[in-house]
Scaffold this motif. Structure first.
Motif, PDB file in Angstrom:
ATOM      1  N   UNK A 108       0.850  -1.198   0.000  1.00  0.00           N
ATOM      2  CA  UNK A 108       0.000   0.000   0.000  1.00  0.00           C
ATOM      3  C   UNK A 108       0.881   1.240   0.000  1.00  0.00           C
ATOM      4  N   UNK A 109       0.261   2.404  -0.141  1.00  0.00           N
ATOM      5  CA  UNK A 109       0.992   3.659   0.006  1.00  0.00           C
ATOM      6  C   UNK A 109       1.580   3.667   1.420  1.00  0.00           C
ATOM      7  N   UNK A 110       2.873   3.954   1.519  1.00  0.00           N
ATOM      8  CA  UNK A 110       3.549   3.957   2.811  1.00  0.00           C
ATOM      9  C   UNK A 110       4.319   2.682   3.111  1.00  0.00           C
ATOM     10  N   UNK A 111       4.095   1.609   2.332  1.00  0.00           N
ATOM     11  CA  UNK A 111       4.884   0.385   2.519  1.00  0.00           C
ATOM     12  C   UNK A 111       6.348   0.688   2.222  1.00  0.00           C
ATOM     13  N   UNK A 112       7.245  -0.089   2.816  1.00  0.00           N
ATOM     14  CA  UNK A 112       8.675   0.134   2.596  1.00  0.00           C
ATOM     15  C   UNK A 112       9.146  -0.510   1.301  1.00  0.00           C
ATOM     16  N   UNK A 113      10.249   0.006   0.782  1.00  0.00           N
ATOM     17  CA  UNK A 113      10.864  -0.577  -0.409  1.00  0.00           C
ATOM     18  C   UNK A 113      11.250  -2.037  -0.149  1.00  0.00           C
ATOM     19  N   UNK A 114      11.672  -2.340   1.062  1.00  0.00           N
ATOM     20  CA  UNK A 114      12.027  -3.720   1.435  1.00  0.00           C
ATOM     21  C   UNK A 114      10.800  -4.627   1.327  1.00  0.00           C
ATOM     22  N   UNK A 115       9.647  -4.153   1.784  1.00  0.00           N
ATOM     23  CA  UNK A 115       8.413  -4.940   1.707  1.00  0.00           C
ATOM     24  C   UNK A 115       8.016  -5.170   0.254  1.00  0.00           C
ATOM     25  N   UNK A 116       8.160  -4.138  -0.590  1.00  0.00           N
ATOM     26  CA  UNK A 116       7.841  -4.273  -2.014  1.00  0.00           C
ATOM     27  C   UNK A 116       8.749  -5.328  -2.644  1.00  0.00           C
ATOM     28  N   UNK A 117      10.048  -5.232  -2.383  1.00  0.00           N
ATOM     29  CA  UNK A 117      11.012  -6.172  -2.951  1.00  0.00           C
ATOM     30  C   UNK A 117      10.705  -7.600  -2.524  1.00  0.00           C
TER      31      UNK A 117
END
Length: 163
Positions: A108-117
């Motif tokens: 979601x908006x505000x998630x970290x780049x680490x979480x996206x990866x």
């Protein structure tokens, strides 16, 4: 003869692997919104848009596109049709704050780049992305783009950003 067959097999495996890597990532959702969803379904989920742009012909795809704006939900939807004023499904989705919707993989908006990866590692396109700025899942020709600032998602775009 055996070495020729092994060489052919290796070449075939490399070609199949290359095709798999270039396959666009499709089918992601944002909440219950998805590409191709009808205007009627969008209105059931979000209500009527606060504003609509005018129909603009996009020559690159040969269709008419109209932006639907939902600022209270932090959403802009590009809706497309074959003819001006025609029925419009979702062509692409752009989400920014204050959007609270979550992708099918929990971002979601505000998630970290680490979480996206972690969530999109299997479909990451490092060539089209830029660490710390843009994470591309699939391709800019069809996928999900996470725009980042200070290590956090500030915009989610689902669709084709290039033709």
């Amino acid at each position: 003869m055996k070495s020729v067959l092994l060489l052919l097999l290796a070449t075939f495996c490399m070609a199949v692997g290359s095709l798999r890597a270039e396959k666009p990532f499709e089918g992601d959702t944002l909440g219950s919104l998805e590409l191709g969803q009808s205007a009627e379904a969008v209105i059931k989920v979000l209500g009527k848009p606060q504003s609509k742009g005018r129909d603009v012909e996009w020559e690159a795809i040969g269709e008419w596109v109209q932006e639907w704006h939902f600022p209270k939900q932090g959403l802009t939807l590009a809706m497309n049709s074959e003819k001006k004023g025609g029925a419009k499904p979702i062509l692409n989705i752009t989400a920014e704050a204050p959007c609270q919707l979550v992708t099918s993989r929990g971002i979601r908006i505000g998630s970290t780049e680490v979480a996206v990866a972690k969530a999109y590692r299997d479909v990451q396109n490092k060539e089209e992305g830029a660490a710390g700025e843009l994470f591309v899942a699939g391709s800019v020709y069809g996928g999900v783009m996470f725009h980042l600032k200070a290590g956090k998602v500030v915009q989610i775009f689902i669709g084709a950003a290039a033709e």
